[in-house]
Scaffold this motif. Structure first.
Motif: not given
Length: 279
Positions: A160-177
């Protein structure tokens, strides 16, 4: 051999996992299906060493016409369709393995027009899109009012690029949209991950990239497969929902079943004229 002697010559653009699979199938099984390998191009040509005969290497992509391919298959990057798709269609049928390229309005219009003028077909492989032809029939009949495609993968399977790349890091502990909105805006941020959504947009031109809704979800517990959910709605309460589990190793961008789906798509790429065709 040329098409007139019974064989369709196939050019493969890209030699990642999917390109390698298609080249292997063409060399093993192509002739019995009326297909033969015309060329293989990869940005890093050294990756072809030891697995592709040197006479099949294409050094410069701009020289593709010298190999007289009947169909060119892109399995590399959206920029290939954007930069070379029009030239491909003037000479051959063209299967776009990265249909996220068509989220760019100019590219979609340019390739549609090139197909119409040349009489060659712009093929869109269904890939992981289940029920694509049914979606297309609903759309053709004016019955499709809304379409949502949800893709769920392990965080390591996203590029992923842009801000989605940052969001996916936060999803390593719980499911995230990660994203919920029009597919057009998502394609440039996730060009390697949402080709299924792009195929759905091409199957439903009345909605297109602005009208089809995409939901991208990261789930750290999803280590063995990808999930694709489709929801189509029409008039008078009509609706269809499907859920597809595609086996995939943790970190894989493409699920295992999608490889075979691409091969099946290639086998039907003949005789559809100057139009866009979901295969």
């Amino acid at each position: 051999m040329s098409e007139s002697r019974g064989q369709r010559r196939v050019g493969i653009v890209g030699y990642g996992h999917l390109g390698q699979y298609l080249v292997r199938r063409l060399r093993m099984d192509g002739l019995q299906h009326g297909l033969e390998l015309a060329f293989v191009w990869n940005r890093d040509a050294s990756k072809l060493e030891g697995s592709v005969p040197a006479e099949l290497w294409l050094g410069k992509l701009a020289d593709f016409s010298e190999r007289h391919a009947d169909i060119i298959v892109e399995v590399a990057h959206p920029c290939i369709a954007q930069d070379h798709g029009e030239a491909f269609l003037k000479a051959a049928d063209f299967m776009v393995g990265s249909p996220t390229a068509l989220a760019d309005v100019g590219t979609e219009l340019k390739l549609r027009e090139a197909a119409r003028q040349s009489g060659h077909t712009l093929y869109i492989p269904s890939g992981a899109l289940w029920g694509g032809q049914d979606i297309q029939r609903l759309d053709d009949g004016g019955m499709l009012q809304a379409l949502t495609v949800t893709m769920v993968k392990h965080p390591d399977s996203f590029r992923l690029g842009g801000h989605l790349g940052e969001l996916v890091q936060a999803a390593r502990k719980e499911r995230k949209v990660l994203y919920d909105g029009p597919v057009r805006k998502l394609c440039p941020l996730a060009p390697n991950n949402v080709n299924t959504m792009a195929a759905a947009c091409m199957a439903a031109p009345s909605l297109g990239f602005d009208g089809v809704k995409g939901r991208l979800v990261a789930d750290p517990d999803l280590s063995d497969y990808h999930v694709v959910e489709i929801e189509a709605t029409g008039p008078s309460g009509f609706s269809v929902s499907s859920k597809r589990k595609n086996p995939a190793a943790c970190g894989a961008v493409t699920g295992a079943a999608t490889f075979a789906a691409f091969w099946s798509s290639l086998l039907v790429c003949q005789g559809h004229g100057g139009r866009v065709y979901l295969c």
